[in-house]
Design an enzyme around this catalytic site. Structure first.
Site, PDB file in Angstrom:
ATOM      1  CB  ALA A  65      -0.914   0.009   1.227  1.00  0.00           C
ATOM      2  CB  ALA A 116       3.344   0.057   3.318  1.00  0.00           C
ATOM      3  CB  SER A 146       2.595  -7.752  -3.580  1.00  0.00           C
ATOM      4  OG  SER A 146       1.518  -7.471  -4.466  1.00  0.00           O
ATOM      5  CE  LYS A 189      -5.955   5.860  10.522  1.00  0.00           C
ATOM      6  NZ  LYS A 189      -7.040   6.163   9.567  1.00  0.00           N
ATOM      7  NE  ARG A 234      -7.447   7.903   3.263  1.00  0.00           N
ATOM      8  CZ  ARG A 234      -6.405   7.600   2.507  1.00  0.00           C
ATOM      9  NH1 ARG A 234      -6.581   7.313   1.224  1.00  0.00           N
ATOM     10  NH2 ARG A 234      -5.197   7.563   3.020  1.00  0.00           N
TER      11      ARG A 234
END
Length: 328
Positions: free
Chosen positions: A12, A15, A36, A97, A165
Protein backbone atom coordinates in the site's frame (compact mmCIF):
# COMPACT_ATOMS: atom_id res chain seq x y z
CA UNK A 1 19.46 -4.68 22.31
CA UNK A 2 18.78 -6.87 19.27
CA UNK A 3 16.89 -5.94 16.09
CA UNK A 4 13.27 -6.71 15.24
CA UNK A 5 12.96 -8.07 11.71
CA UNK A 6 9.84 -6.77 9.98
CA UNK A 7 7.77 -8.19 7.17
CA UNK A 8 5.41 -5.83 5.33
CA UNK A 9 2.12 -7.47 4.44
CA UNK A 10 1.15 -5.49 1.35
CA UNK A 11 2.49 -2.74 -0.88
CA UNK A 12 0.00 0.00 0.00
CA UNK A 13 1.00 3.60 -0.61
CA UNK A 14 1.14 4.38 3.12
CA UNK A 15 3.60 1.53 3.61
CA UNK A 16 5.87 2.56 0.76
CA UNK A 17 5.86 6.30 1.36
CA UNK A 18 5.18 6.82 5.07
CA UNK A 19 6.08 3.73 7.09
CA UNK A 20 8.86 1.67 5.52
CA UNK A 21 11.55 4.39 5.07
CA UNK A 22 11.52 5.57 8.71
CA UNK A 23 11.15 1.98 9.89
CA UNK A 24 14.37 1.15 8.01
CA UNK A 25 16.09 4.08 9.70
CA UNK A 26 14.95 3.14 13.23
CA UNK A 27 17.66 1.85 15.56
CA UNK A 28 16.13 -1.51 16.43
CA UNK A 29 14.18 -2.25 13.27
CA UNK A 30 15.08 -4.00 10.04
CA UNK A 31 12.68 -4.50 7.14
CA UNK A 32 13.50 -8.03 6.05
CA UNK A 33 10.74 -8.80 3.56
CA UNK A 34 7.67 -7.49 1.77
CA UNK A 35 4.73 -9.34 0.21
CA UNK A 36 2.15 -8.68 -2.45
CA UNK A 37 -0.45 -10.89 -4.08
CA UNK A 38 1.54 -10.19 -7.25
CA UNK A 39 5.13 -11.46 -7.18
CA UNK A 40 6.31 -8.90 -9.74
CA UNK A 41 4.86 -6.04 -7.69
CA UNK A 42 6.51 -7.32 -4.53
CA UNK A 43 9.86 -7.68 -6.30
CA UNK A 44 9.68 -4.20 -7.81
CA UNK A 45 8.82 -2.53 -4.52
CA UNK A 46 11.50 -4.51 -2.68
CA UNK A 47 14.14 -3.41 -5.18
CA UNK A 48 12.99 0.20 -5.03
CA UNK A 49 13.10 0.33 -1.23
CA UNK A 50 16.14 -1.87 -0.69
CA UNK A 51 14.27 -4.69 1.04
CA UNK A 52 16.23 -7.98 0.91
CA UNK A 53 13.38 -10.40 0.10
CA UNK A 54 10.00 -10.33 -1.58
CA UNK A 55 7.11 -12.78 -1.54
CA UNK A 56 4.34 -13.31 -4.07
CA UNK A 57 1.73 -14.06 -1.41
CA UNK A 58 0.89 -12.96 2.10
CA UNK A 59 0.99 -16.57 3.26
CA UNK A 60 4.60 -16.91 2.08
CA UNK A 61 5.66 -13.91 4.12
CA UNK A 62 3.99 -15.30 7.24
CA UNK A 63 5.91 -18.54 6.71
CA UNK A 64 9.24 -16.71 6.41
CA UNK A 65 11.34 -17.68 9.47
CA UNK A 66 13.41 -14.49 9.15
CA UNK A 67 10.36 -12.33 9.92
CA UNK A 68 9.70 -11.57 13.59
CA UNK A 69 6.92 -9.00 13.24
CA UNK A 70 4.46 -7.94 10.57
CA UNK A 71 3.18 -4.51 9.64
CA UNK A 72 -0.27 -4.65 8.00
CA UNK A 73 -1.32 -1.73 5.76
CA UNK A 74 -4.21 -3.56 4.06
CA UNK A 75 -7.76 -2.13 3.62
CA UNK A 76 -9.74 -1.90 6.85
CA UNK A 77 -11.96 -4.94 6.28
CA UNK A 78 -8.89 -7.19 6.01
CA UNK A 79 -7.17 -6.05 9.20
CA UNK A 80 -8.61 -8.59 11.62
CA UNK A 81 -8.33 -11.71 9.46
CA UNK A 82 -4.69 -11.08 8.53
CA UNK A 83 -3.77 -10.03 12.05
CA UNK A 84 -5.14 -13.33 13.29
CA UNK A 85 -3.24 -15.28 10.61
CA UNK A 86 -0.03 -13.45 11.47
CA UNK A 87 -0.46 -14.04 15.19
CA UNK A 88 -1.16 -17.73 14.63
CA UNK A 89 2.05 -17.86 12.58
CA UNK A 90 3.91 -16.58 15.64
CA UNK A 91 4.49 -13.06 14.32
CA UNK A 92 4.03 -9.90 16.36
CA UNK A 93 1.67 -7.49 14.63
CA UNK A 94 1.52 -3.75 14.11
CA UNK A 95 -1.73 -3.28 12.20
CA UNK A 96 -2.70 -0.02 10.55
CA UNK A 97 -5.62 1.74 12.19
CA UNK A 98 -8.45 1.06 12.65
CA UNK A 99 -7.61 -2.24 14.31
CA UNK A 100 -10.97 -3.49 13.02
CA UNK A 101 -14.29 -2.09 11.89
CA UNK A 102 -16.14 -2.46 15.20
CA UNK A 103 -15.86 -3.49 18.84
CA UNK A 104 -16.40 -7.18 18.10
CA UNK A 105 -13.32 -7.13 15.86
CA UNK A 106 -11.17 -5.70 18.65
CA UNK A 107 -12.51 -8.27 21.11
CA UNK A 108 -11.59 -11.08 18.71
CA UNK A 109 -8.01 -9.82 18.62
CA UNK A 110 -7.78 -9.69 22.40
CA UNK A 111 -8.70 -13.38 22.51
CA UNK A 112 -6.12 -14.17 19.81
CA UNK A 113 -3.41 -12.28 21.68
CA UNK A 114 -4.13 -14.22 24.85
CA UNK A 115 -4.06 -17.51 22.94
CA UNK A 116 -0.89 -16.88 20.92
CA UNK A 117 1.14 -14.69 23.29
CA UNK A 118 2.31 -12.32 20.55
CA UNK A 119 2.19 -8.52 20.67
CA UNK A 120 -0.67 -6.98 18.70
CA UNK A 121 -0.89 -3.19 18.37
CA UNK A 122 -2.96 -0.72 16.41
CA UNK A 123 -0.77 1.65 14.41
CA UNK A 124 -2.07 4.91 15.86
CA UNK A 125 1.12 6.85 15.20
CA UNK A 126 0.01 10.02 16.99
CA UNK A 127 0.00 8.26 20.34
CA UNK A 128 3.79 7.95 20.43
CA UNK A 129 4.60 11.35 18.90
CA UNK A 130 6.48 13.57 21.40
CA UNK A 131 4.04 16.45 20.91
CA UNK A 132 1.18 14.37 22.33
CA UNK A 133 3.33 13.19 25.23
CA UNK A 134 4.03 16.87 25.92
CA UNK A 135 0.35 17.86 25.75
CA UNK A 136 -0.55 15.12 28.19
CA UNK A 137 2.21 16.19 30.56
CA UNK A 138 1.19 19.86 30.41
CA UNK A 139 -2.42 19.03 31.17
CA UNK A 140 -1.43 16.62 33.92
CA UNK A 141 0.83 19.24 35.51
CA UNK A 142 -2.01 21.77 35.63
CA UNK A 143 -0.58 24.18 33.04
CA UNK A 144 -4.12 25.19 32.01
CA UNK A 145 -5.84 24.50 35.30
CA UNK A 146 -8.81 22.16 35.43
CA UNK A 147 -9.62 21.00 31.91
CA UNK A 148 -13.29 21.45 31.05
CA UNK A 149 -13.50 21.34 27.24
CA UNK A 150 -11.77 19.83 24.23
CA UNK A 151 -12.35 20.71 20.59
CA UNK A 152 -11.05 18.97 17.49
CA UNK A 153 -11.34 19.11 13.70
CA UNK A 154 -9.97 16.81 11.00
CA UNK A 155 -10.95 17.00 7.34
CA UNK A 156 -9.86 16.38 3.77
CA UNK A 157 -11.52 16.33 0.36
CA UNK A 158 -11.68 12.99 -1.48
CA UNK A 159 -14.60 12.01 -3.75
CA UNK A 160 -12.93 9.38 -5.96
CA UNK A 161 -15.20 6.29 -5.72
CA UNK A 162 -12.18 4.02 -6.31
CA UNK A 163 -10.33 5.32 -3.26
CA UNK A 164 -10.58 2.68 -0.52
CA UNK A 165 -11.62 5.38 1.95
CA UNK A 166 -14.78 5.80 -0.11
CA UNK A 167 -15.69 2.12 -0.44
CA UNK A 168 -18.20 1.14 2.22
CA UNK A 169 -17.53 -2.59 1.74
CA UNK A 170 -13.86 -2.06 2.57
CA UNK A 171 -14.62 -0.39 5.89
CA UNK A 172 -14.33 3.08 4.37
CA UNK A 173 -15.77 6.30 5.73
CA UNK A 174 -14.65 9.26 7.75
CA UNK A 175 -15.09 8.02 11.31
CA UNK A 176 -12.80 5.00 10.95
CA UNK A 177 -10.30 6.95 8.86
CA UNK A 178 -9.98 10.28 10.70
CA UNK A 179 -12.74 10.68 13.29
CA UNK A 180 -10.93 8.13 15.45
CA UNK A 181 -7.99 10.55 15.95
CA UNK A 182 -9.77 13.22 18.04
CA UNK A 183 -11.27 10.40 20.07
CA UNK A 184 -7.99 8.67 20.87
CA UNK A 185 -6.09 11.89 21.60
CA UNK A 186 -8.86 13.21 23.86
CA UNK A 187 -8.90 9.95 25.81
CA UNK A 188 -5.10 9.88 25.97
CA UNK A 189 -4.64 13.44 27.23
CA UNK A 190 -7.54 13.34 29.69
CA UNK A 191 -6.66 9.86 30.93
CA UNK A 192 -10.27 8.76 31.21
CA UNK A 193 -13.20 7.40 29.22
CA UNK A 194 -16.38 9.17 28.09
CA UNK A 195 -19.57 8.17 29.86
CA UNK A 196 -21.84 8.79 26.87
CA UNK A 197 -21.72 10.02 23.29
CA UNK A 198 -23.99 12.12 21.07
CA UNK A 199 -23.46 12.50 17.34
CA UNK A 200 -24.69 13.81 14.00
CA UNK A 201 -23.49 11.76 11.02
CA UNK A 202 -24.16 12.37 7.33
CA UNK A 203 -23.69 9.70 4.66
CA UNK A 204 -22.86 10.19 1.00
CA UNK A 205 -25.99 9.09 -0.91
CA UNK A 206 -23.97 7.49 -3.72
CA UNK A 207 -20.86 6.15 -1.96
CA UNK A 208 -22.68 5.02 1.19
CA UNK A 209 -19.83 6.07 3.47
CA UNK A 210 -20.08 8.53 6.36
CA UNK A 211 -18.67 11.77 4.96
CA UNK A 212 -19.42 14.26 7.73
CA UNK A 213 -19.78 13.81 11.45
CA UNK A 214 -19.78 15.74 14.69
CA UNK A 215 -19.69 14.18 18.12
CA UNK A 216 -19.94 15.24 21.75
CA UNK A 217 -18.11 13.04 24.26
CA UNK A 218 -19.28 13.37 27.85
CA UNK A 219 -16.20 12.75 30.03
CA UNK A 220 -16.46 13.23 33.80
CA UNK A 221 -16.24 17.02 34.15
CA UNK A 222 -15.13 17.54 30.53
CA UNK A 223 -17.04 18.09 27.29
CA UNK A 224 -15.12 17.04 24.19
CA UNK A 225 -16.42 17.90 20.73
CA UNK A 226 -15.05 17.16 17.29
CA UNK A 227 -16.01 17.29 13.63
CA UNK A 228 -14.60 15.26 10.76
CA UNK A 229 -15.28 15.48 7.05
CA UNK A 230 -14.08 13.69 3.93
CA UNK A 231 -15.50 16.21 1.44
CA UNK A 232 -14.35 19.42 3.12
CA UNK A 233 -11.33 21.65 2.68
CA UNK A 234 -8.35 20.02 4.44
CA UNK A 235 -7.89 21.20 8.02
CA UNK A 236 -6.91 19.86 11.40
CA UNK A 237 -6.68 21.20 14.94
CA UNK A 238 -7.00 20.12 18.55
CA UNK A 239 -7.55 22.46 21.50
CA UNK A 240 -7.72 21.84 25.23
CA UNK A 241 -9.41 24.44 27.46
CA UNK A 242 -9.03 24.77 31.22
CA UNK A 243 -10.09 27.29 33.81
CA UNK A 244 -6.59 28.83 33.77
CA UNK A 245 -5.62 28.63 30.09
CA UNK A 246 -5.67 26.61 26.90
CA UNK A 247 -3.44 24.63 24.55
CA UNK A 248 -3.54 24.73 20.75
CA UNK A 249 -1.97 21.79 18.89
CA UNK A 250 -1.03 23.32 15.55
CA UNK A 251 -0.72 20.16 13.41
CA UNK A 252 -2.07 17.40 15.60
CA UNK A 253 -2.34 14.41 13.29
CA UNK A 254 -0.22 14.73 10.13
CA UNK A 255 2.83 15.95 12.01
CA UNK A 256 5.57 17.25 9.67
CA UNK A 257 8.95 15.51 9.52
CA UNK A 258 10.96 18.47 8.20
CA UNK A 259 10.30 21.02 10.91
CA UNK A 260 9.35 21.14 14.60
CA UNK A 261 5.76 20.72 15.72
CA UNK A 262 4.36 23.64 17.68
CA UNK A 263 2.13 23.86 20.71
CA UNK A 264 0.72 27.19 21.83
CA UNK A 265 0.22 27.40 25.58
CA UNK A 266 -1.80 30.35 26.85
CA UNK A 267 -2.27 30.92 30.58
CA UNK A 268 -1.60 33.50 33.29
CA UNK A 269 2.01 33.76 32.14
CA UNK A 270 0.96 34.84 28.65
CA UNK A 271 1.22 32.99 25.36
CA UNK A 272 4.18 30.67 24.85
CA UNK A 273 5.11 28.66 21.76
CA UNK A 274 6.57 25.26 22.55
CA UNK A 275 8.62 23.72 19.75
CA UNK A 276 8.73 19.94 19.66
CA UNK A 277 11.85 18.65 17.92
CA UNK A 278 11.10 17.25 14.48
CA UNK A 279 10.80 13.49 14.11
CA UNK A 280 9.04 10.97 11.92
CA UNK A 281 6.07 9.68 13.90
CA UNK A 282 5.93 6.45 11.89
CA UNK A 283 9.55 5.75 12.74
CA UNK A 284 8.99 6.55 16.42
CA UNK A 285 6.00 4.21 16.42
CA UNK A 286 7.97 1.31 14.93
CA UNK A 287 10.95 1.87 17.23
CA UNK A 288 8.86 1.96 20.39
CA UNK A 289 6.96 -1.16 19.36
CA UNK A 290 10.24 -2.93 18.57
CA UNK A 291 11.77 -1.95 21.90
CA UNK A 292 8.73 -3.27 23.76
CA UNK A 293 8.85 -6.61 21.94
CA UNK A 294 12.61 -7.04 22.29
CA UNK A 295 12.61 -6.15 25.99
CA UNK A 296 9.42 -7.99 26.83
CA UNK A 297 7.88 -4.80 28.16
CA UNK A 298 4.36 -3.33 27.78
CA UNK A 299 3.69 -1.94 24.32
CA UNK A 300 3.02 1.81 23.97
CA UNK A 301 -0.60 1.42 22.78
CA UNK A 302 -2.16 -1.65 24.41
CA UNK A 303 -4.84 -3.57 22.56
CA UNK A 304 -7.18 -2.82 25.47
CA UNK A 305 -6.86 0.87 24.62
CA UNK A 306 -7.81 0.21 21.01
CA UNK A 307 -10.84 -1.74 22.22
CA UNK A 308 -11.88 1.21 24.39
CA UNK A 309 -11.49 3.59 21.44
CA UNK A 310 -13.56 1.34 19.20
CA UNK A 311 -16.33 1.29 21.80
CA UNK A 312 -16.52 5.08 21.57
CA UNK A 313 -16.53 4.90 17.76
CA UNK A 314 -19.38 2.39 17.85
CA UNK A 315 -21.29 4.54 20.33
CA UNK A 316 -20.93 7.55 18.01
CA UNK A 317 -22.29 5.53 15.08
CA UNK A 318 -25.25 4.38 17.20
CA UNK A 319 -25.91 7.92 18.39
CA UNK A 320 -25.85 9.12 14.79
CA UNK A 321 -28.57 6.58 13.95
CA UNK A 322 -30.78 6.97 17.02
CA UNK A 323 -30.42 10.67 17.76
CA UNK A 324 -29.93 9.79 21.44
CA UNK A 325 -27.04 9.66 23.87
CA UNK A 326 -25.31 6.28 23.66
CA UNK A 327 -22.95 4.65 26.15
CA UNK A 328 -19.68 3.11 24.96
Amino acid sequence: MATLNWGILGTAKIAQEKVIPPMQAADHCQVAAIASRNADTARTVAEHLGIPRSHGSYEALLADPAVDAVYIPLPNHLHVDWTIKAAEAGKHVLCEKPIGVDTKDAQRLLAVRERTGVYIQEAVMVRTHPQWLEVRELVGDGAIGRVQAVHGMFSYHKTDPQNIRNVAGYGGGGMLDIGCYPITTSRFVLGMEPRQVAALIEHDPELGIDRLGSALLDFPGVQATFTYGTQLAPHQCMQFFGDAGWIDVEIPFNAPVDRPCRLALTNGDGRRIIDIESCDQYGVQAERFARAVLAGQPQPVPLEDSLANMRVVDAAFRAGRTGHWERP
